[in-house]
Design an enzyme around this catalytic site. Structure first.
Site, PDB file in Angstrom:
ATOM      1  CG  ASP A  60      -2.276   0.685   0.637  1.00 15.29           C
ATOM      2  OD1 ASP A  60      -1.897   1.630   0.966  1.00 15.29           O
ATOM      3  OD2 ASP A  60      -3.398   0.041   0.816  1.00 15.29           O
ATOM      4  CG  HIS A  92      -5.335   4.263   0.727  1.00 12.97           C
ATOM      5  ND1 HIS A  92      -4.892   2.968   0.490  1.00 12.97           N
ATOM      6  CD2 HIS A  92      -6.410   3.990   0.076  1.00 12.97           C
ATOM      7  CE1 HIS A  92      -5.953   2.248   0.208  1.00 12.97           C
ATOM      8  NE2 HIS A  92      -6.946   3.149  -0.065  1.00 12.97           N
ATOM      9  CG  ASN A 184     -13.582   2.088  -4.782  1.00  9.03           C
ATOM     10  OD1 ASN A 184     -14.323   0.862  -4.009  1.00  9.03           O
ATOM     11  ND2 ASN A 184     -13.355   2.879  -4.295  1.00  9.03           N
ATOM     12  CB  SER A 245      -8.978   0.762   0.546  1.00  5.06           C
ATOM     13  OG  SER A 245      -9.244   1.938  -0.518  1.00  5.06           O
TER      14      SER A 245
END
Length: 428
Positions: A60, A92, A184, A245
């Site tokens: 990530d 994030h 998404n 996520s």
């Protein structure tokens, strides 16, 4: 011009998504963490809350040390700056890590899924975008350093990449479970690395086990998990945020619990249990994650001796709940789509309960979303990719959502807005 499309009755249940379970951690934000109760995680916590020997690699934007991740982090690597300090400049990765392994029952913050599992931060992105080569390097690093699970909450559209796919195959052949975000996009278009064979790809569902409008879907999406999760990082207190996520983080955390209970299980056995026990969801291959059912399927639930029969007085009849005429509420989804330039508002009359909304729009980081209540103005957390989201408990009344964006100029901006709340039955 905005268009109101539909209002779908999702469920007739008011209140919590599940009855109180055995383990109720003392973290201040726990009472708002409906997602964990949805997947019966408190029942699984009765069996185990994790083991530090189970390492979950987080591929990530890095992870910053925060109090609720104390003792969770093991050495990783920063492939952006090529050093051993995978700091998170974007938040994030830290938020995803909190969903996986925020220390539960420690009296602060929130409860993650696998309280005692370890996180290996592998930084492959500074701002959310990642190249296939760098992602592949991060995956290989994690495998070689002993990770049992690899979580990838970054996605990209387009075509498969040979280097990336080879790294995924290397991880799977090495016995590592790879879990990735389905994305998404709200369509069936494959997103990578989730769409590679052997990867557990995870979409997002609401509290009635229906795919969120923004979640990717299709036969290449194996599982779903609740699409809105409590998160935490160094810059914000615990708050709910939505997007895929965080759905792979839920699956990775549950897989970590399973391996903590029986580390001799293979990645294929863990993946098979999660798939076999998922609650069916139209639009994906298997369905929504059910942590406790997976434990049962694998024979990891201790046998409980039968209690001797007891004679007791008959139970009192249950009290009836009577609603005032015209004031019965049901859990519904309202959905709007259209275009706007810089701002718009929508007002809703709702009953008491959780009010949840997601705005999907290009360049969502340029926008703010707020909910005005009779007492206060509630601001959504910063956008994740193309989604702004907010979830809050409200009293019955009228509420106004206010959306404002900068940088759009004179151009129209497309949007989709979903609201899940307890709306009056039969209301338009």
């Amino acid at each position: 011009m905005r268009r109101f499309l539909l209002a779908v009755v999702a469920t007739l249940i008011l209140g919590d998504v599940a009855a109180l379970a055995a383990v109720q951690p003392n973290d201040p934000a726990w009472h708002e963490q409906w997602a964990q109760r949805q997947i019966r995680l408190p029942d699984a916590w009765e069996i185990t809350t994790g083991d530090p020997g189970i390492v979950i690699a987080l591929i990530d934007t890095g992870v910053n040390p925060i109090p609720d991740l104390e003792g969770a982090l093991v050495p990783g690597w920063d492939f952006v700056e090529n050093d051993a300090e995978p700091q998170d400049t974007q938040s994030h990765g830290t938020r995803v890590a909190s969903v996986i392994a925020a220390r539960g029952n420690n009296g602060i913050g929130m409860a993650g899924h696998c309280w005692r599992c370890s996180i290996m931060p592998v930084r492959v992105s500074a701002g959310g975008a990642v190249s296939a080569d760098r992602l592949a390097a991060g995956i290989r690093f994690a495998v070689q350093r002993g990770a049992r699970i690899i979580n990838v909450s970054l996605t990209r559209p387009g075509l498969p990449d040979a280097v990336e796919e080879q790294a995924i195959r290397y991880a799977i052949d090495s016995g590592v479970l790879v879990v990735a975000s389905a994305g998404n996009a709200g369509t069936e278009a494959p997103q990578y690395p989730a769409a590679y064979p052997g990867v557990l790809s995870v979409g997002g569902t609401d509290d009635s086990d229906t795919l969120y409008f923004w979640s990717s879907r299709g036969p290449w999406v194996g599982l779903t998990a609740p699409g809105c999760h409590m998160v935490l990082d160094a810059t914000i207190p615990p708050g709910t945020i939505c997007g895929t996520s965080f759905t792979p983080a839920a699956v990775s955390g549950v897989a970590g619990l399973i391996l903590s209970r029986n580390p001799s299980l293979t990645s294929y056995q863990v993946a098979g249990a999660l798939a076999a026990t998922a609650r069916p969801v139209p639009g994906v291959a298997w369905g929504r994650l059910d942590a406790y059912a997976a434990f049962q399927w694998l024979g990891l639930v201790p046998a409980v001796p039968s209690a001797p029969a007891q004679t007791s007085a008959p139970a009192a009849p249950a009290a009836r709940t009577v609603s005032a005429p015209g004031q019965r509420f049901s859990r519904q989804t309202r959905f709007e789509t259209g275009t706007f330039k810089k701002a718009f508002r929508s007002t809703f009359r709702v009953g008491r309960g959780r009010f949840e909304t997601q705005l999907v729009t290009p360049r969502a980081r340029e926008c703010s979303l707020s909910l005005r209540t009779p007492q206060e103005l509630i601001l959504a957390l910063p956008a994740v990719k193309n989604i702004l989201s907010l979830s809050v408990q409200v009293a019955a009344g009228r509420y106004t959502l206010d959306i404002r964006c900068e940088g759009a100029g004179a151009r129209n901006r497309q949007f989709s807005l979903g609201v899940i709340a307890n709306f009056p039955r039969g209301a338009p």
